[in-house]
Motif scaffolding. Structure first.
Motif, PDB file in Angstrom:
ATOM      1  N   MET A   1     -97.325 -39.763 -27.261  1.00 50.76           N
ATOM      2  CA  MET A   1     -97.304 -40.754 -26.200  1.00 50.76           C
ATOM      3  C   MET A   1     -97.283 -40.034 -24.861  1.00 50.76           C
ATOM      4  O   MET A   1     -96.517 -39.113 -24.656  1.00 50.76           O
ATOM      5  CB  MET A   1     -96.071 -41.638 -26.317  1.00 50.76           C
ATOM      6  CG  MET A   1     -96.112 -42.583 -27.483  1.00 50.76           C
ATOM      7  SD  MET A   1     -95.423 -44.233 -27.233  1.00 50.76           S
ATOM      8  CE  MET A   1     -94.693 -44.262 -25.670  1.00 50.76           C
ATOM      9  N   ARG A   3     -97.695 -40.649 -20.340  1.00 55.25           N
ATOM     10  CA  ARG A   3     -97.174 -41.563 -19.316  1.00 55.25           C
ATOM     11  C   ARG A   3     -97.970 -42.865 -19.269  1.00 55.25           C
ATOM     12  O   ARG A   3     -97.418 -43.918 -18.950  1.00 55.25           O
ATOM     13  CB  ARG A   3     -97.131 -40.882 -17.955  1.00 55.25           C
ATOM     14  CG  ARG A   3     -98.473 -40.572 -17.354  1.00 55.25           C
ATOM     15  CD  ARG A   3     -98.374 -40.121 -15.883  1.00 55.25           C
ATOM     16  NE  ARG A   3     -99.702 -39.973 -15.345  1.00 55.25           N
ATOM     17  CZ  ARG A   3    -100.492 -40.988 -14.992  1.00 55.25           C
ATOM     18  NH1 ARG A   3    -100.072 -42.215 -15.087  1.00 55.25           N
ATOM     19  NH2 ARG A   3    -101.711 -40.762 -14.521  1.00 55.25           N
ATOM     20  N   ASP A   5     -99.353 -44.419 -21.919  1.00 58.30           N
ATOM     21  CA  ASP A   5     -98.829 -45.241 -23.019  1.00 58.30           C
ATOM     22  C   ASP A   5     -97.501 -45.883 -22.621  1.00 58.30           C
ATOM     23  O   ASP A   5     -97.275 -47.068 -22.867  1.00 58.30           O
ATOM     24  CB  ASP A   5     -98.630 -44.397 -24.280  1.00 58.30           C
ATOM     25  CG  ASP A   5     -99.938 -43.982 -24.937  1.00 58.30           C
ATOM     26  OD1 ASP A   5    -100.960 -44.656 -24.720  1.00 58.30           O
ATOM     27  OD2 ASP A   5     -99.919 -42.983 -25.681  1.00 58.30           O
ATOM     28  N   HIS A   6     -96.632 -45.106 -21.998  1.00 63.62           N
ATOM     29  CA  HIS A   6     -95.348 -45.659 -21.540  1.00 63.62           C
ATOM     30  C   HIS A   6     -95.576 -46.762 -20.503  1.00 63.62           C
ATOM     31  O   HIS A   6     -94.888 -47.787 -20.519  1.00 63.62           O
ATOM     32  CB  HIS A   6     -94.456 -44.551 -20.957  1.00 63.62           C
ATOM     33  CG  HIS A   6     -93.854 -43.664 -22.002  1.00 63.62           C
ATOM     34  ND1 HIS A   6     -92.820 -44.054 -22.804  1.00 63.62           N
ATOM     35  CD2 HIS A   6     -94.168 -42.395 -22.365  1.00 63.62           C
ATOM     36  CE1 HIS A   6     -92.502 -43.073 -23.623  1.00 63.62           C
ATOM     37  NE2 HIS A   6     -93.309 -42.048 -23.383  1.00 63.62           N
ATOM     38  N   ASP A  10     -94.442 -50.593 -20.781  1.00 57.61           N
ATOM     39  CA  ASP A  10     -93.658 -51.236 -19.711  1.00 57.61           C
ATOM     40  C   ASP A  10     -94.283 -52.556 -19.288  1.00 57.61           C
ATOM     41  O   ASP A  10     -93.582 -53.557 -19.088  1.00 57.61           O
ATOM     42  CB  ASP A  10     -93.532 -50.310 -18.501  1.00 57.61           C
ATOM     43  CG  ASP A  10     -92.623 -49.115 -18.748  1.00 57.61           C
ATOM     44  OD1 ASP A  10     -91.837 -49.142 -19.722  1.00 57.61           O
ATOM     45  OD2 ASP A  10     -92.713 -48.146 -17.958  1.00 57.61           O
TER      46      ASP A  10
END
Length: 145
Positions: A1, A3, A5-6, A10
């Motif tokens: 994963m 940033r 994907d994060h 979110d």
């Protein structure tokens, strides 16, 4: 994963119904790239599902309580799960460190129904006693997954 994907996760936490293009605008990808990433996150088990959260009060479950459960002797998590699974008012449960053996979150239509549900839990031979706190107001609710 990474940033991105994060960032996608979110955005989905904020609004699971957000369109791929809307998410893409936030994370700097095209709609089709967002779709591919979401599909991969689902296939990899990172995203386990999409859901609807309904206000419990609308469903007639306005009374909420946190209940500490104290058992006699040693009770396995499997046995606790079996005991608690039969009480539909329990919406979450987990074993914990400290004096209590488990903590459960219960929702019921009113205090009388909550007390009846607590009596079901207390009726288990391995349950010694419970300690309850009725929630007066929710201050913060986050959906961490």
């Amino acid at each position: 994963m990474d940033r991105i994907d994060h960032g996608i996760i979110d955005q989905l936490r904020l609004n699971a119904r957000a369109g791929y293009a809307d998410i893409g605008a936030e994370v700097g990808l095209s709609a089709s790239a967002v779709k591919r990433r979401i599909d991969r996150l689902v296939a990899d088990g990172v995203i386990r599902g999409f859901t609807v959260q309904v206000d419990p009060a609308v469903e007639g479950l306005a009374t909420e309580a946190y209940v500490e459960l104290f058992c006699r002797g040693t009770v396995s998590p499997t046995d606790l799960k079996r005991i608690l699974a039969g009480v539909p008012e329990i919406v979450e449960a987990g074993t914990v460190t400290g004096e209590a053996d488990a903590i459960v979150i219960m929702r019921a239509r009113d205090v009388i129904a909550l007390e009846e549900a607590l009596e079901k839990v207390r009726a288990a031979a391995t349950v010694d006693h419970t300690r309850s706190a009725i929630v007066l107001s929710k201050l913060i609710t986050r959906n961490a997954g």
